[in-house]
Design an enzyme around this catalytic site. Structure first.
Site, mmCIF file in Angstrom:
data_model
loop_
_atom_site.group_PDB
_atom_site.id
_atom_site.type_symbol
_atom_site.label_atom_id
_atom_site.label_comp_id
_atom_site.label_asym_id
_atom_site.label_seq_id
_atom_site.Cartn_x
_atom_site.Cartn_y
_atom_site.Cartn_z
ATOM 1 N N GLU A 442 0.826 -1.217 0.000
ATOM 2 C CA GLU A 442 0.000 0.000 0.000
ATOM 3 C C GLU A 442 0.861 1.269 0.000
ATOM 4 O O GLU A 442 0.492 2.288 0.573
ATOM 5 C CB GLU A 442 -0.974 0.009 1.185
ATOM 6 C CG GLU A 442 -1.906 -1.171 1.236
ATOM 7 C CD GLU A 442 -2.638 -1.424 -0.081
ATOM 8 O OE1 GLU A 442 -2.867 -0.464 -0.836
ATOM 9 O OE2 GLU A 442 -2.956 -2.589 -0.357
ATOM 10 N N GLY A 443 1.992 1.181 -0.653
ATOM 11 C CA GLY A 443 2.886 2.337 -0.765
ATOM 12 C C GLY A 443 3.999 2.271 0.247
ATOM 13 O O GLY A 443 3.767 2.307 1.453
#
Length: 596
Positions: A442-443
């Protein structure tokens, strides 16, 4: 084997004493979210996590998932399916979902402690319902009404789960490079073709259908990120009236063999002309994607917090039980053959670091969750916008700091065990392995840093920072005459001023050298995180002093805050020095000289 017991006392303290959510719930007209209801939700969530999920944590790590290459099916670990049935039957997936789609309609912030408990009890299991929340959020905000009726209701009930199919083998975070295609069929559906990787819960045996939200390009799509559209692509075809049809033209091509979260199915998903429905407007999938991703990013931050809590609980217990040598100032337990290692300053350093980061991080993340409720249900447009600005600013801080602190805390907890921490028997090495992924998916931390520095601070002219600094200023003014808080208020006020000046300085230098943004981003992120935690620790001491908590609890809050201000807040000095050094130390070395 590691164990877990939900820290309900501190969870309630954060919600009711520090954040005063009862006042917020009344203001936001959550009439069904009274103290009795909230306490019942917390108690039942703790029971489920402590007795159902936590005992499956090691089982899942040892079993992993089983992939059948002949049919692309995935079998989850023993007990996972039964636990999911209990989760769905309890309505947990719809805790904060609107009642119109089968949810309980409770405040979003109540989902924060639920996520924390689930992640602490069994992170790998928690990944299966995690992205259902992101998919549901995208459908709620961007889907058509029939899509919400058909798909969202199933996600809320837990009958189906959802995924986010974003990245591809060649593009990583740069989604503008994605190649998955969407061909219109002329009947309102599209044929989706392409390969997606790192798809959490892309295939499993927990539910009869899986709702994939897939980024793809229409034939007339412009190049880059402005040409991305979002599609609903279910595992089994679903008609507009909700009738389930034949198996869709997609399958799991492989599952990844990972360092940790072994029981979470991380899949390669192949779409071969699969039937899908467009969500929202053509070429506008990026907005829907960020709705999903921001929900997931806060959720991953909670994973770091949950793992930290579990690791700390076990390290604390071991440090009290493990007898070894004597305290440097003389025996503290003379009746025993040796003192427990908790008397050693270095063990206390590790335990206090965990305690300070966990309890401060709990207030920080729950406050971010509360902004979701205010941004959605606030009485005025100005109130909703302010909450949305603050939420956007806090999201990369919560995601990056809580996950990096999760790695730090699981490391410290394992270290307390000495060599025994390295052995699987105690379960600490699993927590350390599981924590590592949270800083990546998620980054990555670097992506969060660029989001905070480049977009949330520079592009948006520090809108969220201004809101947060306003909270700090108001608190400092309210406590100006409180001698009992002076030791925290004075350094907090100083750091807040420095934070503002540092931000302006970076912005000014970036006007002549754009590399300043990238060079400062990582250190600015953590500088921000440590100052934000100083605010929450000062507020926690104030809340404890005013609460009905036992004196021992109040004293523990104050002493932990003192440790934080003395030992952890000074980390900002190093981060500021790195920022002030500018890009040159990072960019001066020629690429060819890295292996010189």
């Amino acid at each position: 084997m590691s164990s877990y017991s939900a820290p309900l006392r501190d969870i309630r303290f954060a919600l009711f004493d520090v954040l005063d959510v009862e006042s917020s719930f009344r203001h936001l007209r959550f009439d069904d979210a009274g103290r009795e209801t909230v306490d019942a939700v917390l108690d039942e969530a703790a029971r489920f996590c402590d007795t159902v999920l936590a005992p499956l944590n090691r089982v899942g790590d040892e079993f992993g998932v089983r992939y059948d290459k002949d049919d692309g099916s995935v079998t989850t670990a023993p007990g996972f399916r039964d636990a999911y049935v209990q989760f769905s039957d309890g309505g947990w997936g719809g805790l904060a979902a609107p009642t119109a789609y089968g949810g309980m309609g409770l405040p979003h912030v109540l989902g924060m402690p639920l996520e924390e408990m689930i992640d602490a009890a069994n992170l790998a299991w928690g990944n299966f319902p995690l992205l259902s929340h992101g998919a549901a959020s995208a459908l709620l905000h961007h889907g058509e009404e029939w899509q919400r009726e058909v798909f969202l209701t199933k996600l809320v009930s837990g009958e189906w789960t959802g995924t986010m199919c974003l990245t591809e083998p060649h593009c990583g975070t740069d989604l503008g490079l994605l190649k998955t295609r969407a061909e219109p069929n002329g009947d309102g559906t599209h044929s989706i073709t392409g390969t997606k990787i790192f798809i959490t819960a892309g295939e499993h045996d927990l539910t009869p259908n899986i709702v994939h939200l897939v980024l793809a390009r229409l034939p007339d799509a412009p190049a880059g990120s402005k040409g991305i559209s979002l599609f609903i692509v279910p595992k089994f075809q679903v008609a507009r009236d909700g009738a389930q049809g034949a198996r869709n033209a997609l399958r799991c091509g492989a599952v990844e063999h990972k360092m940790g979260i072994h029981a979470s199915a991380t899949c390669v998903m192949n779409f071969d002309g699969a039937q899908g429905y467009l969500i929202g407007q053509p070429h506008k999938g990026l907005a829907a994607m960020f709705t999903m991703m921001n929900t997931a990013r806060i959720g991953v931050g909670m994973q770091g917090l949950g793992l930290s809590e579990r690791a700390y609980q076990n390290a604390l217990r071991y440090s009290r039980e493990r007898l070894q040598s004597r305290a440097l100032s003389g025996a503290k337990f003379p009746a025993k053959p040796a003192d427990p290692i908790i008397v050693q300053p270095d063990v206390r350093r590790m335990l206090l670091t965990c305690k300070a980061l966990i309890e401060g991080g709990r207030a920080l993340s729950y406050h971010a969750g509360l902004q979701v409720d205010i941004a959605t249900h606030g009485a005025s447009e100005a109130e909703r916008k302010q909450a949305d600005d603050l939420l956007g600013f806090l999201t990369p801080i919560v995601k990056a700091c809580l996950t990096e602190w999760g790695v730090e805390c699981t490391y410290h907890a394992l270290q307390c065990y000495g060599g025994h921490g390295y052995i699987a028997e105690h379960g600490m090495e699993q927590l350390a392995r599981d924590a590592r992924i949270t800083t990546l998916y998620e980054g990555t931390t670097g992506i969060q840093a660029l989001d905070l520095m480049g977009r949330k601070t520079m592009q948006l002219q520090g809108a969220g920072l201004k809101v947060f600094l306003g909270l700090v200023q108001s608190f400092c003014e309210e406590q100006a005459g409180n001698d009992a808080l002076a030791e925290f208020v004075a350094p907090l006020r100083e750091k807040a001023g420095e934070w503002q000046a540092l931000t302006l300085s970076i912005g000014k230098r970036a006007m002549s050298d754009p590399e300043e943004i990238g060079a400062a981003a990582y250190d600015y992120l953590f500088y921000s995180g440590y100052v934000a935690l100083a605010y929450w620790w000062a507020r926690s001491v104030a809340a404890a002093d005013d609460s009905s908590q036992p004196q021992a609890f109040k004293d523990a809050k104050r002493e932990t805050a003192r440790f934080y201000f003395a030992r952890l807040l000074p980390r900002t000095l190093a981060h500021k020095a790195a920022i002030d050094s500018g890009p040159a130390p990072l960019l001066a070395l020629d690429e060819a000289a890295f292996d010189a």
